[in-house]
Design a protein around this motif. Structure first.
Motif, PDB file in Angstrom:
ATOM      1  N   THR A 170       0.845  -1.188   0.000  1.00  0.00           N
ATOM      2  CA  THR A 170       0.000   0.000   0.000  1.00  0.00           C
ATOM      3  C   THR A 170       0.884   1.243   0.000  1.00  0.00           C
ATOM      4  OG1 THR A 170      -1.653  -1.184   1.252  1.00  0.00           O
ATOM      5  CG2 THR A 170      -1.827   1.190   1.249  1.00  0.00           C
ATOM      6  N   LYS A 171       0.578   2.159  -0.854  1.00  0.00           N
ATOM      7  CA  LYS A 171       1.372   3.386  -0.969  1.00  0.00           C
ATOM      8  C   LYS A 171       0.716   4.467  -0.122  1.00  0.00           C
ATOM      9  CE  LYS A 171       3.171   2.100  -5.407  1.00  0.00           C
ATOM     10  NZ  LYS A 171       3.407   2.452  -6.789  1.00  0.00           N
ATOM     11  N   THR A 172       1.064   4.475   1.147  1.00  0.00           N
ATOM     12  CA  THR A 172       0.433   5.381   2.096  1.00  0.00           C
ATOM     13  C   THR A 172       0.688   6.841   1.791  1.00  0.00           C
ATOM     14  OG1 THR A 172       2.301   5.145   3.612  1.00  0.00           O
ATOM     15  CG2 THR A 172       0.425   3.681   3.958  1.00  0.00           C
ATOM     16  N   GLU A 173       1.747   7.126   1.036  1.00  0.00           N
ATOM     17  CA  GLU A 173       2.040   8.529   0.729  1.00  0.00           C
ATOM     18  C   GLU A 173       0.991   9.143  -0.189  1.00  0.00           C
ATOM     19  OE1 GLU A 173       4.249   6.108  -2.383  1.00  0.00           O
ATOM     20  OE2 GLU A 173       4.102   5.997  -0.219  1.00  0.00           O
ATOM     21  N   HIS A 174       0.148   8.332  -0.792  1.00  0.00           N
ATOM     22  CA  HIS A 174      -0.912   8.826  -1.674  1.00  0.00           C
ATOM     23  C   HIS A 174      -2.160   9.265  -0.909  1.00  0.00           C
ATOM     24  CE1 HIS A 174       1.280   7.788  -5.247  1.00  0.00           C
ATOM     25  NE2 HIS A 174       1.423   6.542  -4.823  1.00  0.00           N
ATOM     26  N   THR A 193      -3.971  11.100   2.773  1.00  0.00           N
ATOM     27  CA  THR A 193      -3.714  12.156   3.762  1.00  0.00           C
ATOM     28  C   THR A 193      -3.248  11.539   5.072  1.00  0.00           C
ATOM     29  OG1 THR A 193      -5.947  12.162   4.690  1.00  0.00           O
ATOM     30  CG2 THR A 193      -5.560  13.574   2.744  1.00  0.00           C
ATOM     31  N   GLU A 194      -2.664  12.386   5.886  1.00  0.00           N
ATOM     32  CA  GLU A 194      -2.223  11.933   7.213  1.00  0.00           C
ATOM     33  C   GLU A 194      -3.415  11.424   8.016  1.00  0.00           C
ATOM     34  OE1 GLU A 194      -0.174  13.815  11.201  1.00  0.00           O
ATOM     35  OE2 GLU A 194       0.296  14.723   9.272  1.00  0.00           O
ATOM     36  N   ALA A 195      -4.544  12.112   7.922  1.00  0.00           N
ATOM     37  CA  ALA A 195      -5.751  11.695   8.649  1.00  0.00           C
ATOM     38  C   ALA A 195      -6.249  10.342   8.154  1.00  0.00           C
ATOM     39  CB  ALA A 195      -6.846  12.747   8.516  1.00  0.00           C
ATOM     40  N   GLN A 196      -6.212  10.123   6.843  1.00  0.00           N
ATOM     41  CA  GLN A 196      -6.653   8.837   6.297  1.00  0.00           C
ATOM     42  C   GLN A 196      -5.739   7.705   6.754  1.00  0.00           C
ATOM     43  OE1 GLN A 196      -6.579  10.071   2.193  1.00  0.00           O
ATOM     44  NE2 GLN A 196      -8.817  10.254   2.090  1.00  0.00           N
ATOM     45  N   ASN A 197      -4.443   7.939   6.750  1.00  0.00           N
ATOM     46  CA  ASN A 197      -3.505   6.917   7.220  1.00  0.00           C
ATOM     47  C   ASN A 197      -3.683   6.636   8.711  1.00  0.00           C
ATOM     48  OD1 ASN A 197      -1.934   6.104   4.893  1.00  0.00           O
ATOM     49  ND2 ASN A 197      -1.135   8.184   4.868  1.00  0.00           N
ATOM     50  N   GLU A 198      -3.886   7.683   9.488  1.00  0.00           N
ATOM     51  CA  GLU A 198      -4.071   7.513  10.930  1.00  0.00           C
ATOM     52  C   GLU A 198      -5.351   6.726  11.213  1.00  0.00           C
ATOM     53  OE1 GLU A 198      -4.206  10.150  15.043  1.00  0.00           O
ATOM     54  OE2 GLU A 198      -4.185  11.168  13.114  1.00  0.00           O
ATOM     55  N   THR A 199      -6.430   7.078  10.529  1.00  0.00           N
ATOM     56  CA  THR A 199      -7.693   6.363  10.720  1.00  0.00           C
ATOM     57  C   THR A 199      -7.535   4.902  10.323  1.00  0.00           C
ATOM     58  OG1 THR A 199      -8.968   8.378  10.343  1.00  0.00           O
ATOM     59  CG2 THR A 199     -10.140   6.298  10.090  1.00  0.00           C
ATOM     60  N   ALA A 200      -6.878   4.643   9.204  1.00  0.00           N
ATOM     61  CA  ALA A 200      -6.659   3.266   8.752  1.00  0.00           C
ATOM     62  C   ALA A 200      -5.857   2.471   9.772  1.00  0.00           C
ATOM     63  CB  ALA A 200      -5.957   3.263   7.398  1.00  0.00           C
ATOM     64  N   ASN A 201      -4.839   3.079  10.366  1.00  0.00           N
ATOM     65  CA  ASN A 201      -4.040   2.387  11.383  1.00  0.00           C
ATOM     66  C   ASN A 201      -4.862   2.061  12.619  1.00  0.00           C
ATOM     67  OD1 ASN A 201      -1.642   2.214   9.928  1.00  0.00           O
ATOM     68  ND2 ASN A 201      -0.976   4.232  10.580  1.00  0.00           N
ATOM     69  N   LEU A 202      -5.711   2.991  13.036  1.00  0.00           N
ATOM     70  CA  LEU A 202      -6.573   2.733  14.191  1.00  0.00           C
ATOM     71  C   LEU A 202      -7.542   1.589  13.897  1.00  0.00           C
ATOM     72  CD1 LEU A 202      -7.427   6.390  15.316  1.00  0.00           C
ATOM     73  CD2 LEU A 202      -5.986   4.741  16.536  1.00  0.00           C
ATOM     74  N   LEU A 203      -8.157   1.641  12.725  1.00  0.00           N
ATOM     75  CA  LEU A 203      -9.123   0.603  12.363  1.00  0.00           C
ATOM     76  C   LEU A 203      -8.456  -0.753  12.186  1.00  0.00           C
ATOM     77  CD1 LEU A 203     -11.333   2.650   9.889  1.00  0.00           C
ATOM     78  CD2 LEU A 203     -11.920   1.945  12.224  1.00  0.00           C
ATOM     79  N   LYS A 204      -7.273  -0.765  11.603  1.00  0.00           N
ATOM     80  CA  LYS A 204      -6.546  -2.027  11.426  1.00  0.00           C
ATOM     81  C   LYS A 204      -6.219  -2.645  12.793  1.00  0.00           C
ATOM     82  CE  LYS A 204      -2.350  -1.930   9.768  1.00  0.00           C
ATOM     83  NZ  LYS A 204      -1.151  -1.921   8.889  1.00  0.00           N
ATOM     84  N   ALA A 205      -5.859  -1.812  13.745  1.00  0.00           N
ATOM     85  CA  ALA A 205      -5.494  -2.317  15.068  1.00  0.00           C
ATOM     86  C   ALA A 205      -6.677  -2.938  15.802  1.00  0.00           C
ATOM     87  CB  ALA A 205      -4.895  -1.196  15.917  1.00  0.00           C
TER      88      ALA A 205
END
Length: 110
Positions: A4-8, A10-22
C-alpha cells in the motif's frame, strides 16, 4: 499484490486506517470492551477474562498500544493498561462523519 502506498493518502486517512486495522480482530475488540468496563487493568486480568494465553494477550496489547488505542503505565513489575480517550475520540469523529453523510444519501446505488 503490491505494498500500500500510504504517501498517496492524507495523514488523517492513514491515521484512521491504522486505528481501524489495530481493532480489526475480535480479541482486540474484546480487550477494548474489557478495558472500558474496568477502566484499567494489567495483562493478567485480561488473561483471566479471555480464552487466550498470556503471550497472545500481550501481543494484542502491543498492537493496540502501538496504534495508540490504549496506553500503559508501569506499576512495579506490571503495566497498567487503559483506553486512550484521544484515539477513541478520533474514531468517534470519523464514524459520526460517515453516519451524517450516509443519512443525507438518497436510497439508490450507483
Amino acid at each position: 499484490m503490491g505494498v500500500t502506498k500510504t504517501e498517496h493518502y492524507t495523514e488523517a486517512q492513514n491515521e484512521t486506517a491504522n486505528l481501524l486495522k489495530a481493532i480489526a480482530h475480535p480479541a482486540r475488540v474484546a480487550i477494548i470492551e474489557f478495558l472500558i468496563q474496568t477502566n484499567s487493568c494489567i495483562c493478567n486480568d485480561i488473561v483471566g477474562h479471555l480464552p487466550l494465553s498470556q503471550a497472545t494477550v500481550s501481543q494484542h496489547l502491543r498492537e493496540l498500544k502501538n496504534a495508540g488505542i490504549i496506553q500503559g503505565t508501569v506499576e512495579g513489575k506490571a503495566i497498567n493498561y487503559c483506553i486512550n480517550k484521544e484515539a477513541v475520540q478520533k474514531l468517534e469523529l470519523y464514524f459520526s462523519g460517515i453516519f451524517r453523510a450516509a443519512a443525507k444519501l438518497e436510497n439508490r446505488c450507483c
